[in-house]
Design an enzyme around this catalytic site. Structure first.
Site, short mmCIF file in Angstrom:
data_model
loop_
_atom_site.label_atom_id
_atom_site.label_comp_id
_atom_site.label_asym_id
_atom_site.label_seq_id
_atom_site.Cartn_x
_atom_site.Cartn_y
_atom_site.Cartn_z
N HIS A 21 0.85 -1.19 0.00
CA HIS A 21 0.00 0.00 0.00
C HIS A 21 0.89 1.25 0.00
O HIS A 21 2.11 1.14 -0.01
CB HIS A 21 -1.01 -0.03 1.15
CG HIS A 21 -0.41 -0.07 2.53
ND1 HIS A 21 0.37 0.94 3.04
CD2 HIS A 21 -0.49 -1.01 3.50
CE1 HIS A 21 0.73 0.64 4.27
NE2 HIS A 21 0.24 -0.56 4.57
N HIS A 24 3.96 1.64 2.35
CA HIS A 24 5.21 0.99 1.92
C HIS A 24 5.87 1.82 0.82
O HIS A 24 7.08 2.00 0.78
CB HIS A 24 4.94 -0.42 1.38
CG HIS A 24 4.16 -1.29 2.33
ND1 HIS A 24 2.93 -1.80 2.01
CD2 HIS A 24 4.43 -1.71 3.58
CE1 HIS A 24 2.47 -2.51 3.03
NE2 HIS A 24 3.36 -2.48 4.00
N CYS A 130 2.37 -11.07 19.42
CA CYS A 130 1.51 -10.55 18.35
C CYS A 130 2.06 -11.03 17.01
O CYS A 130 3.19 -10.69 16.65
CB CYS A 130 1.47 -9.02 18.36
SG CYS A 130 0.66 -8.35 16.88
N CYS A 133 2.86 -8.17 14.48
CA CYS A 133 4.17 -7.51 14.69
C CYS A 133 5.30 -8.54 14.64
O CYS A 133 6.46 -8.16 14.59
CB CYS A 133 4.25 -6.84 16.05
SG CYS A 133 3.13 -5.48 16.31
N CYS A 155 -3.03 -6.20 20.80
CA CYS A 155 -1.85 -5.41 20.43
C CYS A 155 -2.29 -3.97 20.15
O CYS A 155 -3.27 -3.74 19.44
CB CYS A 155 -1.22 -6.02 19.18
SG CYS A 155 -0.05 -4.93 18.36
N HIS A 158 -2.07 -3.46 16.19
CA HIS A 158 -2.96 -4.23 15.30
C HIS A 158 -4.39 -4.39 15.82
O HIS A 158 -5.25 -4.86 15.08
CB HIS A 158 -2.34 -5.60 15.01
CG HIS A 158 -1.13 -5.52 14.14
ND1 HIS A 158 0.14 -5.35 14.66
CD2 HIS A 158 -0.99 -5.54 12.80
CE1 HIS A 158 1.00 -5.29 13.65
NE2 HIS A 158 0.35 -5.40 12.52
N LYS A 305 -2.83 4.42 11.77
CA LYS A 305 -1.85 3.96 10.78
C LYS A 305 -2.59 3.21 9.66
O LYS A 305 -3.37 2.30 9.93
CB LYS A 305 -0.86 3.03 11.46
CG LYS A 305 0.16 2.42 10.54
CD LYS A 305 1.17 1.59 11.32
CE LYS A 305 2.17 0.93 10.41
NZ LYS A 305 2.08 -0.52 10.38
N LYS A 308 -3.14 -2.77 5.74
CA LYS A 308 -3.95 -3.74 5.00
C LYS A 308 -4.84 -4.51 5.96
O LYS A 308 -5.99 -4.77 5.65
CB LYS A 308 -3.02 -4.72 4.26
CG LYS A 308 -2.67 -4.23 2.88
CD LYS A 308 -3.74 -4.59 1.88
CE LYS A 308 -3.54 -3.77 0.62
NZ LYS A 308 -4.61 -3.92 -0.34
N1 MSP Z 1 9.20 -6.98 7.61
C1 MSP Z 1 9.21 -5.95 8.58
C2 MSP Z 1 10.47 -5.10 8.44
C3 MSP Z 1 11.76 -5.84 8.53
S1 MSP Z 1 13.13 -4.82 8.27
C4 MSP Z 1 14.43 -5.70 8.73
C5 MSP Z 1 7.99 -5.06 8.41
N2 MSP Z 1 7.39 -5.10 7.23
S2 MSP Z 1 6.06 -4.29 6.84
O1 MSP Z 1 5.82 -4.64 5.48
O2 MSP Z 1 5.01 -4.55 7.78
O3 MSP Z 1 6.37 -2.76 6.98
C6 MSP Z 1 7.55 -2.21 6.55
C7 MSP Z 1 7.54 -0.73 6.54
O4 MSP Z 1 6.49 -0.21 5.73
C8 MSP Z 1 7.29 0.02 7.85
O5 MSP Z 1 8.31 0.10 8.72
C9 MSP Z 1 7.10 1.39 7.28
O6 MSP Z 1 8.36 1.88 6.89
C10 MSP Z 1 6.24 1.10 6.09
N3 MSP Z 1 4.83 1.28 6.40
C11 MSP Z 1 3.86 0.35 6.59
N4 MSP Z 1 2.68 0.99 6.87
C12 MSP Z 1 2.89 2.32 6.86
C13 MSP Z 1 2.08 3.46 7.02
N5 MSP Z 1 0.79 3.39 7.26
N6 MSP Z 1 2.68 4.66 6.91
C14 MSP Z 1 4.02 4.81 6.63
N7 MSP Z 1 4.79 3.76 6.47
C15 MSP Z 1 4.26 2.52 6.59
O7 MSP Z 1 7.64 -4.35 9.35
#
Ligand code: MSP
Length: 525
Positions: A21, A24, A130, A133, A155, A158, A305, A308
């Site tokens: 999304h 990311h 969780c 997380c 959590c 979440h 936040k 998904k």
């Molecule tokens: N897999 C772990 C990270 C491991 S790094 C060694 C993880 N993955 S994740 O896909 O859930 O999220 C990764 C990153 O996506 C978050 O840290 C953040 O940088 C970004 N984001 C996810 N949701 C977000 C928002 N709603 N807003 C901004 N960034 C977001 O955590």
């Protein structure tokens, strides 16, 4: 002009349990913009991104979709996560998947190394976990649920129930690193940024650190603990190591020395893993800690936040398909102060797109080129004597280039863009004041007209160079249209403010609108 500076920057590696999304996308474009800036400055730059493919979350997502985890991650990575890089125009140098043999072998090497150095022991553990997380939650992050989960511990991120896990695991002696970590934050105030993130990490570590369970034995979707085949390595330990396995950790390769240490860009949700656990793991292995960990804020929907799992995720392509990748990049990087939370709205995106990109920047470019075509047969004119107003533009360009580089140095991307945008606004005001269309009417004003149009064209030259890391596609078009030599992404960014680089006589070519106006109904899908 190559510098002798190495710049290695990383995104978090994303969970391909679901589709990407815009949250990311936001992390990825921010990291890419910083990488592009440094690359253009001649620094020895390397940008890494990738996917975090092991763990319980992945196993459950695959099962819910009726396939095995390998098939699930391959499908999501190939069909959605890697194509996202193209959608957002990301120029990463490498892409790591934690299921790759290079990663698996080096993770095992690292874990064996810290085992041999005495930082791992076997023990028993019982705590609330969780899966969202992939973390045992500290009390401060457990809240009592509402609605569907009324009264049960959930959590805080979440809003889903936690699971009580009791296991015989291997533990990492994280507790031993409290003093060393506090010394690191103290000796190196830039290590965790921004300041709010740094304060949070320091107070967390001051409260004391528990040892970390780093293995699992109830499922096997992960990397085997090298000395005990019945355990796999905890997914976060596996994931954090991507930053060194991608650059050949443990292989005595020159690549590692050339790249390490890295600047890690992460969302604030995963700050603690990066600013506490990760440097402690590296210290245990006798490896230098990262250069910096920068935590950006969240994209919020309804004050929460975007995620998904809460069904609030917006696919990046829904924005890119309408506005283009440059607008996506520009909007998120300029509208949100990097480090703070921000809310996305279609109205705001649409308003800024039209005011700043279409009318402000795009229009400046089109009308300048149209005037050079009309008044000078398409050849950039030679400037005559500079007046005070012209010199003010030159001074501004020179100052902005310095300020923007200093802002990028502090990872203050939005400040850098604000600074660069002063050139757009000043040039638009300059054209209004100088009225080149009036000057064009009289032969005696010819010299003045040459100076005015050279000044604007040269201002556009500086703008294309300075904005190239942020909006690579439109600046490449503009660069060609003003007759720039070579490609804009190779123009040294730290000398972008030196006046007079655009050669008089260069042939301009007509430029279709860089940011065409978008009809209202296209933006309301
Ligand atoms: N897999 C772990 C990270 C491991 S790094 C060694 C993880 N993955 S994740 O896909 O859930 O999220 C990764 C990153 O996506 C978050 O840290 C953040 O940088 C970004 N984001 C996810 N949701 C977000 C928002 N709603 N807003 C901004 N960034 C977001 O955590």
């Amino acid at each position: 002009m190559p510098s002798d500076r190495a710049f290695y920057i990383t995104t978090p590696i994303y969970y391909p349990s679901d589709l990407p999304h815009i949250g990311h996308g936001y992390t990825t474009v921010a990291t890419d913009t910083l990488a592009r800036w440094h690359r253009q400055a001649g620094d020895d730059t390397w940008m890494l991104t990738g996917t975090d493919e092991h763990g319980q979350k992945m196993l459950r997502a695959a099962a819910a979709n009726g396939v095995g985890p390998e098939e699930w991650v391959d499908r999501l990575v190939n069909e959605s996560w890697q194509p996202l890089l193209e959608v957002l125009d990301i120029a990463n140098d490498d892409y790591i998947r934690t299921t790759q043999p290079r990663h698996i072998e080096r993770v095992q090497k690292f874990v064996s190394d810290i085992h041999e150095r005495g930082f791992i022991y076997q023990g028993e553990y019982e705590a609330l976990y969780c899966v969202g997380c992939e973390e045992f939650k500290p009390e401060s992050e457990i809240v009592i649920g509402t609605g569907e989960f009324e009264g049960v511990p959930v959590c805080a991120i979440h809003s889903k129930p936690l699971e009580l896990l009791k296991e015989q695991n291997y533990f990492f002696k994280l507790g031993e690193f409290q003093k060393k970590l506090l010394k690191l934050y103290n000796d190196n105030p830039e290590f965790v940024q921004p300041e709010s993130a740094r304060n949070e990490v320091i107070s967390f570590v001051k409260r004391g650190l528990k040892d970390l369970s780093i293995s699992r034995s109830r499922f096997d979707w992960g990397i085997r603990v090298p000395w005990d085949e019945t355990h796999i390595i905890y997914v976060w330990v596996d994931a954090l190591l991507n930053y060194v396995t991608a650059i050949d950790y443990g292989d005595d390769s020159p690549e590692f020395d050339r790249r390490w240490p890295a600047t890690h860009i992460v969302g604030k949700d995963i700050l603690r893993f990066h600013a506490v656990i990760w440097p402690a793991m590296l210290m245990a292995a006798g490896v230098e800690v990262p250069r910096q960990v920068f935590a950006h804020g969240w994209l919020l929907v309804g004050g929460e936040k975007m995620s998904k799992s809460k069904l609030t995720g917006i696919a990046p392509s829904t924005i890119v398909d309408v506005f283009g990748s440059d607008a996506f990049r520009y909007y998120f990087l300029s509208a949100i102060d990097f480090g703070q939370d921000g809310s996305f709205s279609w109205e705001d995106l649409n308003a800024r797109y039209h005011a700043e990109l279409a009318n402000g920047f795009g229009n400046l470019a089109s009308r300048t080129i149209a005037m050079i075509e009309k008044y000078f047969d398409g050849a950039v004119p030679t400037p005559s004597d500079y007046s005070e107003a012209d010199l003010a533009i030159q001074l501004l360009v020179s100052k902005v280039a310095k300020d923007a580089d200093a802002a990028i140095e502090k990872l203050a991307i939005s400040d850098a863009i604000t600074s660069i945008w002063q050139i757009v606004d000043e040039l638009n005001g300059y054209i209004t004041d100088q009225e080149p269309w009036v000057l064009a009417k009289s032969e005696s004003d010819r010299a003045r007209l040459r100076t005015v149009l050279y000044t604007v064209a040269e201002g556009l030259r500086a703008l294309s160079v300075l904005l190239s890391p942020v909006i690579p596609k439109s600046t490449a078009k503009l660069w060609n249209a003003i007759g720039g030599e070579g490609s804009v992404k190779h123009q040294p960014i730290r000398s972008a403010g030196d006046w007079g680089q655009l050669k008089a006589g260069s042939k301009v070519s007509s430029l279709p609108p860089l940011f065409p106006r978008i009809e209202q109904d296209e933006t309301t899908n």
